[in-house]
Motif scaffolding. Structure first.
Motif, PDB file in Angstrom:
ATOM      1  N   TYR A  45       0.831  -1.208   0.000  1.00  0.00           N
ATOM      2  CA  TYR A  45       0.000   0.000   0.000  1.00  0.00           C
ATOM      3  C   TYR A  45       0.866   1.258   0.000  1.00  0.00           C
ATOM      4  O   TYR A  45       0.528   2.248  -0.658  1.00  0.00           O
ATOM      5  N   HIS A  63       2.262   1.665  -3.496  1.00  0.00           N
ATOM      6  CA  HIS A  63       1.221   2.186  -4.381  1.00  0.00           C
ATOM      7  C   HIS A  63       1.007   3.679  -4.169  1.00  0.00           C
ATOM      8  O   HIS A  63       0.874   4.447  -5.136  1.00  0.00           O
ATOM      9  N   ALA A  70      -7.339   7.961  -7.513  1.00  0.00           N
ATOM     10  CA  ALA A  70      -6.399   6.887  -7.172  1.00  0.00           C
ATOM     11  C   ALA A  70      -5.648   7.200  -5.890  1.00  0.00           C
ATOM     12  O   ALA A  70      -5.381   6.304  -5.075  1.00  0.00           O
ATOM     13  N   GLY A  91      -3.321  -7.019  -3.608  1.00  0.00           N
ATOM     14  CA  GLY A  91      -3.414  -6.897  -5.053  1.00  0.00           C
ATOM     15  C   GLY A  91      -4.834  -6.721  -5.534  1.00  0.00           C
ATOM     16  O   GLY A  91      -5.106  -5.919  -6.447  1.00  0.00           O
ATOM     17  N   LEU A  92      -5.769  -7.443  -4.924  1.00  0.00           N
ATOM     18  CA  LEU A  92      -7.174  -7.302  -5.304  1.00  0.00           C
ATOM     19  C   LEU A  92      -7.715  -5.928  -4.932  1.00  0.00           C
ATOM     20  O   LEU A  92      -8.463  -5.301  -5.703  1.00  0.00           O
ATOM     21  N   LEU A 128      -5.991  -3.075  -4.594  1.00  0.00           N
ATOM     22  CA  LEU A 128      -5.414  -2.034  -5.449  1.00  0.00           C
ATOM     23  C   LEU A 128      -5.933  -2.135  -6.887  1.00  0.00           C
ATOM     24  O   LEU A 128      -6.043  -1.113  -7.582  1.00  0.00           O
ATOM     25  N   THR A 129      -6.261  -3.340  -7.338  1.00  0.00           N
ATOM     26  CA  THR A 129      -6.891  -3.473  -8.657  1.00  0.00           C
ATOM     27  C   THR A 129      -8.256  -2.795  -8.685  1.00  0.00           C
ATOM     28  O   THR A 129      -8.615  -2.108  -9.661  1.00  0.00           O
ATOM     29  N   ALA A 130      -9.021  -2.984  -7.607  1.00  0.00           N
ATOM     30  CA  ALA A 130     -10.312  -2.298  -7.516  1.00  0.00           C
ATOM     31  C   ALA A 130     -10.144  -0.779  -7.453  1.00  0.00           C
ATOM     32  O   ALA A 130     -10.947  -0.026  -8.023  1.00  0.00           O
ATOM     33  N   TRP A 137      -7.701   1.029  -8.871  1.00  0.00           N
ATOM     34  CA  TRP A 137      -7.369   1.543 -10.189  1.00  0.00           C
ATOM     35  C   TRP A 137      -8.545   1.410 -11.156  1.00  0.00           C
ATOM     36  O   TRP A 137      -8.694   2.232 -12.070  1.00  0.00           O
ATOM     37  N   ALA A 138      -9.377   0.387 -10.971  1.00  0.00           N
ATOM     38  CA  ALA A 138     -10.565   0.279 -11.817  1.00  0.00           C
ATOM     39  C   ALA A 138     -11.529   1.438 -11.554  1.00  0.00           C
ATOM     40  O   ALA A 138     -12.070   2.043 -12.500  1.00  0.00           O
TER      41      ALA A 138
END
Length: 363
Positions: free
Chosen positions: A50, A53, A101, A130-131, A133-135, A137-138
């Motif tokens: 985190y 990121h 973001a 990872g899940l 941070l993917t959410a 960025w989506a």
């Protein structure tokens, strides 16, 4: 006199604003770069992904939308770069995507620390980073795509307003503000409020008596020792410092920008420059707030600094010239003397002599 002092005052204010904006830009680049190096070279940090990121998002913002604010925006920017329609749309998309973001990444970091403190022994309750941070960025990509649905920018002869506040989102600005600022603010407030309540409950809990401890006597000194201090303080005050700083920094930097997004476009355009750079100051504050307040990060930063700085040569001073060391050395030799070379050879011939004296007696 009023006509001559008016332009001078505006020029001085613009110059001061430009200097402050350049300082914020430099602090964001240097601070996030240093924190990224420290986090990558420090194993064992539980929220390292985190933090990485957050540093990457801040560096992307400091390398893209902040220079545009310095070069293409009106004061405190220089306003000398004229962007065409396509670069202006790209600047809108970057601004509308990187800001959510950043805010959603801060909220994800706060929730991760909340789960780590409140549920330390339940790893199943923590989703994989990872899940998450993917959410993030989506959601940021979808919010950035809303900027492409806004009105087209003005042609190059007119000054292009390429920010989110100046008509970049059109009718979608309230929705973008709610998802980009209100939702992360509520998540962050709930997470750090839970952390504060847990720390305060732990501070109010009385300490357990040690095993084998003797009962307290009924003397006057014993009674005075259990009295409360003269200055009562809030339990958990030290633990409340980090949540208060995190929530206060988020509100101070992002609340004006979110309120400006909810205002009409004409009024938001008037306050575009100060509100935008107050929001950009969050990129420079994150390394100090989320990095230096962590003890492992401070220790790793000190270790890397000691390795990078050259060590001064040590002065070789003989101990014999120091009187205390010389006296201690002589005293140690006098108390436990070692066997000299003259004592060892005397015992070797003594053994055959005793054997020769005892042999005739045996015969």
């Amino acid at each position: 006199m009023a006509n001559t002092t008016g332009p001078n005052t505006s020029e001085v204010a613009g110059s001061v604003g430009l200097i402050l904006a350049a300082i914020v830009e430099a602090a964001a680049l240097l601070g996030n770069g240093a924190l990224l190096v420290v986090v990558l070279r420090t194993p064992g940090l539980r929220d390292a992904l985190y933090l990485v990121h957050l540093c990457v998002v801040d560096l992307l913002a400091a390398a893209s939308i902040m220079p545009l604010g310095l070069l293409a925006a009106p004061p405190p920017g220089l306003g000398r770069v004229r962007l065409g329609p396509a670069p202006c749309r790209a600047a809108r998309f970057l601004s509308a995507a990187l800001l959510p973001a950043c805010t959603l990444g801060v909220a994800a970091l706060g929730l991760a620390r909340y789960r780590l403190i409140v549920h330390p022994l339940r790893p199943g309750a923590r989703p994989p980073p990872g899940l998450v941070l993917t959410a993030v960025w989506a959601a940021a990509g979808l919010l950035g795509a809303l900027s492409l649905l806004g009105p087209p920018p003005a042609p190059p002869p007119a000054p292009a307003r390429c920010s989110v506040l100046a008509g970049g989102l059109g009718p979608f600005r309230p929705l973008w503000a709610l998802l980009a600022f209100a939702l992360p603010a509520l998540l962050l407030l709930g997470a750090y409020s839970g952390i504060f309540l847990v720390a305060r409950r732990a501070a109010l809990r009385p300490p357990r008596p040690a095993r084998g401890s003797r009962p307290r006597s009924d003397s006057l000194d014993s009674r005075l020792s259990i009295l409360p201090p003269l200055r009562p303080r809030l339990p958990g005050g030290k633990a409340a410092l980090a949540p208060a700083l995190a929530v206060g920094q988020f509100a101070a930097c992002w609340l004006p920008y979110g309120c400006a997004c909810l205002a009409p476009a004409a009024q938001a355009a008037l306050a575009e420059a100060p509100v935008t750079w107050v929001a950009y100051s969050a990129f420079a504050a994150h390394p100090f707030l989320y990095g230096l307040l962590q003890r492992p990060v401070r220790r790793a930063l000190g270790r890397l600094a000691r390795q990078a700085l050259p060590r001064p040569p040590r002065a070789c001073t003989p101990r014999a010239w120091h009187l205390p060391a010389l006296l201690q050395h002589l005293q140690g030799r006098s108390e436990s003397p070692a066997l000299g070379p003259s004592e060892a050879p005397e015992q070797a011939p003594d053994l055959p002599r005793r054997q020769s004296l005892s042999m005739p007696g045996a015969t």
